[in-house]
Design a protein around this motif. Structure first.
Motif, PDB file in Angstrom:
ATOM      1  N   CYS A  63      -3.705 -15.488  12.185  1.00 30.64           N
ATOM      2  CA  CYS A  63      -3.387 -14.369  13.071  1.00 30.64           C
ATOM      3  C   CYS A  63      -4.556 -13.993  13.969  1.00 30.64           C
ATOM      4  O   CYS A  63      -4.545 -12.933  14.590  1.00 30.64           O
ATOM      5  CB  CYS A  63      -2.921 -13.135  12.292  1.00 30.64           C
TER       6      CYS A  63
ATOM      7  N   ALA B 103      -0.348  -3.593  15.622  1.00 27.04           N
ATOM      8  CA  ALA B 103      -1.448  -3.848  16.557  1.00 27.04           C
ATOM      9  C   ALA B 103      -2.652  -2.997  16.210  1.00 27.04           C
ATOM     10  O   ALA B 103      -2.533  -1.856  15.783  1.00 27.04           O
ATOM     11  CB  ALA B 103      -0.997  -3.549  17.979  1.00 27.04           C
TER      12      ALA B 103
ATOM     13  N   THR C  87       2.273  -7.720  20.330  1.00 29.81           N
ATOM     14  CA  THR C  87       1.197  -8.695  20.425  1.00 29.81           C
ATOM     15  C   THR C  87       1.567  -9.905  19.580  1.00 29.81           C
ATOM     16  O   THR C  87       1.741  -9.783  18.359  1.00 29.81           O
ATOM     17  CB  THR C  87      -0.131  -8.105  19.933  1.00 29.81           C
TER      18      THR C  87
ATOM     19  N   THR D 203       2.089  -5.994  15.989  1.00 32.48           N
ATOM     20  CA  THR D 203       1.635  -7.364  16.104  1.00 32.48           C
ATOM     21  C   THR D 203       2.575  -8.266  15.328  1.00 32.48           C
ATOM     22  O   THR D 203       2.917  -7.968  14.179  1.00 32.48           O
ATOM     23  CB  THR D 203       0.193  -7.531  15.574  1.00 32.48           C
TER      24      THR D 203
ATOM     25  N   SER E 287      -4.557  -6.208  10.216  1.00 30.43           N
ATOM     26  CA  SER E 287      -4.490  -7.598  10.654  1.00 30.43           C
ATOM     27  C   SER E 287      -5.776  -8.310  10.315  1.00 30.43           C
ATOM     28  O   SER E 287      -6.763  -8.203  11.014  1.00 30.43           O
ATOM     29  CB  SER E 287      -4.251  -7.650  12.171  1.00 30.43           C
TER      30      SER E 287
ATOM     31  N   ARG F 137      -0.118 -10.286  24.574  1.00 31.99           N
ATOM     32  CA  ARG F 137       0.605  -9.013  24.643  1.00 31.99           C
ATOM     33  C   ARG F 137       1.696  -8.991  25.704  1.00 31.99           C
ATOM     34  O   ARG F 137       1.563  -9.588  26.771  1.00 31.99           O
ATOM     35  CB  ARG F 137      -0.363  -7.876  24.922  1.00 31.99           C
TER      36      ARG F 137
END
Length: 282
Positions: free
Chosen positions: A136, A49, A128, A279, A69, A180
């Protein structure tokens, strides 16, 4: 203090032979990703995350490396075994259909169970869920995540002798508008043969989760060694010290073929508790 003999250790996650088909698929995915560089295929990645606030001065923290990410660095989270103790109906007991399983605080048992509470160093973890197909960048609002993990002694509620009447350290939540879910728990112990981890299953909806149908993804979150070392030096985690000392992420039967996409970013301290973030793309 509960102990796990060799047979029980093998059964905790059913061993390497049980996981070989999954591991083979993951190796093939990485090979395909490498072969397709520059050929227009999506890169295959999972990610921790983002935007986690910096830890306070003096806090112990660990951040997973190489897990940013970005749209060019995205893929579904690796599939892993749920192990023998999922409590989702696939191996005996089904806790997902019980009233009370949808909750954020999973430290205590609920319903008609014994009512015990798992004691240990506080851990709050946030998963998440994002859509891999969109690079993503799109959170999966309205999905559901079921999590479960062992207690500081390495036992699993519903299964391990002494806690078969408990259902603590298990719970389900629906993802919010940012994809989340956050659970309040305790830091899991390290039992013989497995790196410290948290199991999770992702479902398309809360209805799917509470009816234990249509699992989208099954995987595991890994916890970083420096934080584990600090936690296991505290009371209640004595057996975890030697167990962890005989392991590494590279030798673990689940994480040995690549763990950077499952290694959580962890911040905090023993005194204040820890927060972990990851994540997961589905």
């Amino acid at each position: 203090m509960r102990r796990h003999d060799d047979e029980e250790v093998h059964e905790h996650d059913r061993g390497l032979s049980y996981d070989l088909p999954v591991l083979a698929r993951r190796r093939m995915i990485r090979l395909l990703a490498g072969a397709s560089a520059g050929a227009g295929l999506a890169a295959l990645v999972g990610c921790t995350a983002e935007n986690t606030p910096p830890s306070a001065a003096g806090d112990t923290s660990s951040t997973a490396a190489g897990t940013s990410s970005s749209a060019g660095d995205c893929a579904t989270v690796p599939e892993e075994t749920a192990g023998p103790y999922p409590g989702d109906g696939s191996n005996g007991v089904n806790v997902l259909k019980e009233s009370g399983v949808v909750r954020s605080d999973i430290t205590g048992s609920f319903g008609d169970s014994a009512g015990g509470t798992a004691e240990g160093v506080p851990l709050t973890f946030t998963l998440t869920v994002v859509d891999a197909a969109s690079g993503c960048g799109t959170p999966r609002k309205g999905a559901a995540v079921y999590v479960w993990h062992c207690d500081p002694e390495g036992g699993y509620s519903l299964y391990t002798e002494g806690v078969t009447d408990e259902n603590y350290l298990r719970g389900v939540q629906e993802t919010d508008e940012k994809g989340r879910v956050t659970f309040t728990s305790v830091f899991p112990g390290c039992y013989t043969g497995r790196w410290p981890h948290i199991h999770f299953e992702v479902y398309g909806s809360l209805r799917d989760a509470t009816s234990a149908t249509a699992i989208t993804s099954t995987s595991q979150l890994a916890l970083p060694k420096d934080v584990c070392d600090t936690v296991y030096a505290t009371e209640g985690y004595e057996s975890s010290v030697d167990n962890l000392g005989r392991l590494s992420l590279e030798s673990d039967s689940v994480f040995r073929d690549g763990h950077d996409r499952q290694l959580a970013a962890v911040k905090g301290s023993v005194e204040e508790g820890y927060t972990a973030t990851l994540t997961i793309a589905v």
